[in-house]
Design an enzyme around this catalytic site. Structure first.
Site, PDB file in Angstrom:
ATOM      1  N   ASP A  14      40.566  50.463  68.574  1.00 42.14           N
ATOM      2  CA  ASP A  14      40.937  50.043  69.922  1.00 42.14           C
ATOM      3  C   ASP A  14      39.766  49.411  70.663  1.00 42.14           C
ATOM      4  O   ASP A  14      38.755  50.092  70.907  1.00 42.14           O
ATOM      5  CB  ASP A  14      41.417  51.316  70.656  1.00 42.14           C
ATOM      6  CG  ASP A  14      42.326  51.022  71.824  1.00 42.14           C
ATOM      7  OD1 ASP A  14      42.483  49.843  72.175  1.00 42.14           O
ATOM      8  OD2 ASP A  14      42.878  51.986  72.380  1.00 42.14           O
ATOM      9  N   ASP A  15      39.874  48.142  71.011  1.00 36.54           N
ATOM     10  CA  ASP A  15      38.861  47.469  71.833  1.00 36.54           C
ATOM     11  C   ASP A  15      37.520  47.347  71.127  1.00 36.54           C
ATOM     12  O   ASP A  15      36.469  47.482  71.752  1.00 36.54           O
ATOM     13  CB  ASP A  15      38.643  48.198  73.172  1.00 36.54           C
ATOM     14  CG  ASP A  15      39.756  47.950  74.173  1.00 36.54           C
ATOM     15  OD1 ASP A  15      40.855  47.577  73.744  1.00 36.54           O
ATOM     16  OD2 ASP A  15      39.530  48.151  75.386  1.00 36.54           O
ATOM     17  N   CYS A  52      45.926  45.753  73.932  1.00 37.52           N
ATOM     18  CA  CYS A  52      46.459  46.915  73.208  1.00 37.52           C
ATOM     19  C   CYS A  52      47.943  46.808  72.885  1.00 37.52           C
ATOM     20  O   CYS A  52      48.340  46.776  71.725  1.00 37.52           O
ATOM     21  CB  CYS A  52      46.249  48.188  74.026  1.00 37.52           C
ATOM     22  SG  CYS A  52      44.564  48.476  74.556  1.00 37.52           S
ATOM     23  N   ARG A  56      49.866  46.010  69.231  1.00 29.82           N
ATOM     24  CA  ARG A  56      50.562  47.061  68.488  1.00 29.82           C
ATOM     25  C   ARG A  56      52.021  46.661  68.214  1.00 29.82           C
ATOM     26  O   ARG A  56      52.547  46.871  67.119  1.00 29.82           O
ATOM     27  CB  ARG A  56      50.507  48.378  69.277  1.00 29.82           C
ATOM     28  CG  ARG A  56      49.167  49.026  69.172  1.00 29.82           C
ATOM     29  CD  ARG A  56      48.779  49.825  70.413  1.00 29.82           C
ATOM     30  NE  ARG A  56      47.338  49.717  70.571  1.00 29.82           N
ATOM     31  CZ  ARG A  56      46.457  50.527  69.974  1.00 29.82           C
ATOM     32  NH1 ARG A  56      46.879  51.539  69.260  1.00 29.82           N
ATOM     33  NH2 ARG A  56      45.170  50.329  70.114  1.00 29.82           N
ATOM     34  N   LYS A 109      47.455  56.634  68.879  1.00 26.73           N
ATOM     35  CA  LYS A 109      47.960  56.009  70.114  1.00 26.73           C
ATOM     36  C   LYS A 109      49.181  55.121  69.848  1.00 26.73           C
ATOM     37  O   LYS A 109      49.134  54.237  69.000  1.00 26.73           O
ATOM     38  CB  LYS A 109      46.810  55.196  70.718  1.00 26.73           C
ATOM     39  CG  LYS A 109      47.201  54.146  71.744  1.00 26.73           C
ATOM     40  CD  LYS A 109      45.950  53.544  72.367  1.00 26.73           C
ATOM     41  CE  LYS A 109      46.224  52.178  72.984  1.00 26.73           C
ATOM     42  NZ  LYS A 109      45.046  51.613  73.669  1.00 26.73           N
ATOM     43  N   HIS A 111      51.605  53.533  72.719  1.00 30.49           N
ATOM     44  CA  HIS A 111      51.397  52.502  73.754  1.00 30.49           C
ATOM     45  C   HIS A 111      52.354  51.313  73.671  1.00 30.49           C
ATOM     46  O   HIS A 111      52.002  50.184  74.048  1.00 30.49           O
ATOM     47  CB  HIS A 111      49.940  51.990  73.717  1.00 30.49           C
ATOM     48  CG  HIS A 111      49.488  51.406  75.027  1.00 30.49           C
ATOM     49  ND1 HIS A 111      48.404  50.569  75.146  1.00 30.49           N
ATOM     50  CD2 HIS A 111      49.991  51.517  76.277  1.00 30.49           C
ATOM     51  CE1 HIS A 111      48.249  50.208  76.399  1.00 30.49           C
ATOM     52  NE2 HIS A 111      49.209  50.773  77.115  1.00 30.49           N
ATOM     53  N   HIS A 201      37.722  52.431  72.842  1.00 36.32           N
ATOM     54  CA  HIS A 201      38.241  52.098  74.174  1.00 36.32           C
ATOM     55  C   HIS A 201      37.535  52.975  75.209  1.00 36.32           C
ATOM     56  O   HIS A 201      37.269  54.144  74.945  1.00 36.32           O
ATOM     57  CB  HIS A 201      39.757  52.352  74.179  1.00 36.32           C
ATOM     58  CG  HIS A 201      40.498  51.736  75.331  1.00 36.32           C
ATOM     59  ND1 HIS A 201      40.279  52.115  76.639  1.00 36.32           N
ATOM     60  CD2 HIS A 201      41.466  50.793  75.374  1.00 36.32           C
ATOM     61  CE1 HIS A 201      41.093  51.417  77.435  1.00 36.32           C
ATOM     62  NE2 HIS A 201      41.819  50.598  76.691  1.00 36.32           N
ATOM     63  N   ASP A 305      42.537  46.216  67.526  1.00 32.93           N
ATOM     64  CA  ASP A 305      43.685  45.638  68.243  1.00 32.93           C
ATOM     65  C   ASP A 305      43.328  44.494  69.182  1.00 32.93           C
ATOM     66  O   ASP A 305      44.198  43.719  69.577  1.00 32.93           O
ATOM     67  CB  ASP A 305      44.469  46.719  68.984  1.00 32.93           C
ATOM     68  CG  ASP A 305      43.731  47.263  70.201  1.00 32.93           C
ATOM     69  OD1 ASP A 305      42.485  47.149  70.265  1.00 32.93           O
ATOM     70  OD2 ASP A 305      44.408  47.798  71.095  1.00 32.93           O
ATOM     71  N   ASN A 306      42.063  44.414  69.601  1.00 32.50           N
ATOM     72  CA  ASN A 306      41.616  43.270  70.421  1.00 32.50           C
ATOM     73  C   ASN A 306      40.096  43.264  70.425  1.00 32.50           C
ATOM     74  O   ASN A 306      39.461  44.224  69.995  1.00 32.50           O
ATOM     75  CB  ASN A 306      42.169  43.314  71.856  1.00 32.50           C
ATOM     76  CG  ASN A 306      41.983  44.640  72.554  1.00 32.50           C
ATOM     77  OD1 ASN A 306      42.927  45.405  72.729  1.00 32.50           O
ATOM     78  ND2 ASN A 306      40.765  44.953  72.944  1.00 32.50           N
ATOM     79  N   LYS A 374      38.392  40.661  74.996  1.00 35.34           N
ATOM     80  CA  LYS A 374      39.758  41.156  75.195  1.00 35.34           C
ATOM     81  C   LYS A 374      40.387  40.420  76.375  1.00 35.34           C
ATOM     82  O   LYS A 374      39.733  40.250  77.405  1.00 35.34           O
ATOM     83  CB  LYS A 374      39.677  42.659  75.507  1.00 35.34           C
ATOM     84  CG  LYS A 374      40.964  43.313  75.966  1.00 35.34           C
ATOM     85  CD  LYS A 374      40.719  44.802  76.228  1.00 35.34           C
ATOM     86  CE  LYS A 374      41.974  45.531  76.671  1.00 35.34           C
ATOM     87  NZ  LYS A 374      41.733  46.981  76.860  1.00 35.34           N
TER      88      LYS A 374
HETATM   89 CA   LIG Z   1      42.903  47.728  72.833  1.00 37.78          CA
END
Ligand SMILES: [Ca+2]
Length: 540
Positions: A14-15, A52, A56, A109, A111, A201, A305-306, A374
């Site tokens: 994540d991130d 995010c 996903r 996660k 989301h 994240h 994810d980013n 991001k």
């Molecule tokens: Ca993310």
């Protein structure tokens, strides 16, 4: 005898930027991911979807985010395509594989559901997972996460009453437990495990021992380390030697002029510790696969994810909103101490009573050598590591692949390699045709045909066709880059090649109309008229 179909372990984090982990040029110790890369493949041009929830939604369904109802984030009052909730015109990899005889597990996660507290048909168990442990929300404390859930049941009390709880470790523990139990109870059945880490994240939460390990690692600062990463990536053949380093965000000082260096380096040390802890978990998951004899026939996929995130903890919302409405923070630690929100050089990040982020200049390092972060569709926002490890299916261990790809390809690849059927209807609803293409041909080598790729996020947009990328930083005009000559997007050819720009823009517009993209001006007004503020849908 029919050969057993491969298991699939899909690990998302994540991130995290393109060049943070060791085998993509970074300073962070990631020996387990590095080992997967050394025995598998690294893709140099794989892309996510800049944030995010849309990432996903796209990765799990093989569609574009707007087709799934998750055009931006997970707020529940958006119009068609932006309802913030996985709709019924898509299916997840878990649904597809479960129908094709797989056991399906998830840890981490989610989301992609608008209801954070009440189970709905957009929650994991109703979307093909036999088992789920994790969070429904997109961010929060690593020590005491909101919306912690097992199956359809809220289990926040399990973290709240356990001093040793740390979310990254809990995600790893659960993934390992799934593998161990599967081997014990149904070893002949193939399985799919989705492991969705929230590291790194924000908030910057990490174990003290992991943070201490990185003391001094970033003391040379963001400028020198960006150069060092690019040098390594070029030396390894991941990036082309002709691509130049992008300028760092001019609003941030050169490292030599930066104040509060002890605090600044601590921010990056905590970020590194977050990634390090995740890698330790990946190591335990791989060890569990190995011990069960499943590793050789398991396709392990790792990606982010980013890109690295330049957004700070939201400052334009109150603590009450952070805690009770956005639910991304707790007002007190589990021991009852007050917590401190926002970046404060007088307070070191890491412990439970802090909510801090690492800031724009370190995000520049995370995304080195690329532009932006991001939220943007320039290379810094959407470029991710992609590691694929599959001893029974990949011969060219340790190789790099330059074939471009993006998130809808994950479903296409899984369907291709497992022999599963992607459905055209599900429970009476028509399902949109799969948008990705299988990466399996690239396992043997580069050079296959690549269909055009499209992106849109909050008005930022791009289309890539072959070597050409048309990209827009909303509301600015289209820019055109030759990705073979200039992947770092420094030489805009739009004015020199107006015909190409017009043609690619036409293709983008046709795609956007087909996939239900609502123009940024219009979606903003629609969301605001329905009570969803910018702070809500842009800042978490
Ligand atoms: Ca993310």
């Amino acid at each position: 005898m029919k050969k057993k179909r491969p298991n699939v372990v899909l690990i998302l984090n994540d991130d995290m930027g393109y060049s943070d982990i060791g085998c993509y040029g970074g300073e962070i110790d990631t020996p387990n991911l590095d080992r997967l890369a050394a025995n598998g493949l690294r893709f140099s041009q794989f892309y996510n979807t800049a944030r995010c929830s849309p990432s996903r939604a796209s990765m799990l369904t093989g569609l574009h985010p707007h087709q799934t109802g998750v055009g931006i984030l997970t707020y529940d009052s958006g119009p068609e395509g932006y309802a913030g909730n996985l709709n019924h015109r898509c299916v997840t990899i878990a649904q597809v594989l479960k129908r094709n005889g797989y056991k399906t597990y998830m840890s981490g996660k989610w989301h992609i559901a608008s209801s954070l507290t009440q189970p709905t048909d957009a929650w994991p168990l109703q979307r093909g997972f036999d088992e789920f442990f994790g969070t429904i929300i997109g961010a929060g404390s690593f020590y005491d996460p909101s919306t912690l859930t097992r199956g359809n049941e809220n289990i926040e009390h399990e973290a709240r009453t356990n001093d040793a709880f740390f979310y990254t470790d809990a995600i790893s523990d659960q993934a390992v437990a799934y593998i161990d139990r599967h081997q014990r109870d149904c070893a002949d059945t193939p399985f799919f495990t989705y492991v969705a880490y929230t590291a790194p994240h924000r908030p910057l939460h990490a174990h003290a021992a992991d943070i201490a390990k990185y003391k001094g690692r970033f003391d040379h600062g963001w400028d020198a380390l960006r150069g060092e990463r690019l040098r390594k990536l070029v030396e390894w053949g991941m990036l082309d030697p002709h691509w130049q380093m992008t300028p760092r965000d001019p609003a941030q000082p050169p490292w030599s002029d930066a104040g509060n260096k002890a605090w600044l380096t601590r921010c990056m040390e905590v970020y590194a510790a977050q990634v390090d802890r995740m890698d330790q978990g990946v190591g335990r998951i791989i060890a569990a696969l190995d011990k069960s004899g499943q590793l050789d026939n398991t396709i392990v996929i790792f990606l982010s994810d980013n890109g690295g995130c330049a957004e700070d903890i939201p400052e334009n919302v109150t603590v009450d909103e952070l805690v009770n409405k956005l639910m991304i923070a707790k007002s007190h630690t589990r021991a009852g101490e007050p917590v401190h929100f926002g970046n404060d050089p007088g307070r070191m990040p890491g412990p439970e009573n802090t909510y801090q982020s690492y800031g724009t200049a370190w995000a520049n390092l995370s995304n080195a050598p690329f532009r932006l972060y991001k939220h943007w569709i320039h290379e810094g926002g959407i470029s991710t590591p992609l590691i694929v490890h599959w001893p029974q299916g990949i011969v060219d261990a340790g190789a790099i692949r330059h074939t471009p790809g993006y998130l809808p390809d994950i479903m296409a690849t899984v369907v291709d390699l497992t022999g599963a059927q992607y459905p055209d209807a599900w429970d009476g609803n028509a399902i949109a045709p799969l948008k990705g293409q299988s990466l399996a041909p690239a396992f043997d080598g580069d050079g296959g045909e690549r269909a055009p790729m499209f992106w849109e996020h909050e008005g930022n947009a791009a289309v890539r066709i072959g070597r050409w990328k048309l990209v827009r930083n909303y509301p600015a005009a289209w820019e055109l880059y030759d990705m073979e000559m200039d992947r770092t997007e420094l030489h805009d050819l739009a004015s020199a090649q107006a015909v190409r720009v017009a043609d690619m823009a036409r293709q983008y517009d046709a795609w956007a109309a087909r996939c239900g993209v609502i123009p940024r001006e219009k979606i903003l007004a629609l969301m605001q008229s329905q009570g969803v503020t910018r702070a809500f849908w842009e800042k978490s």
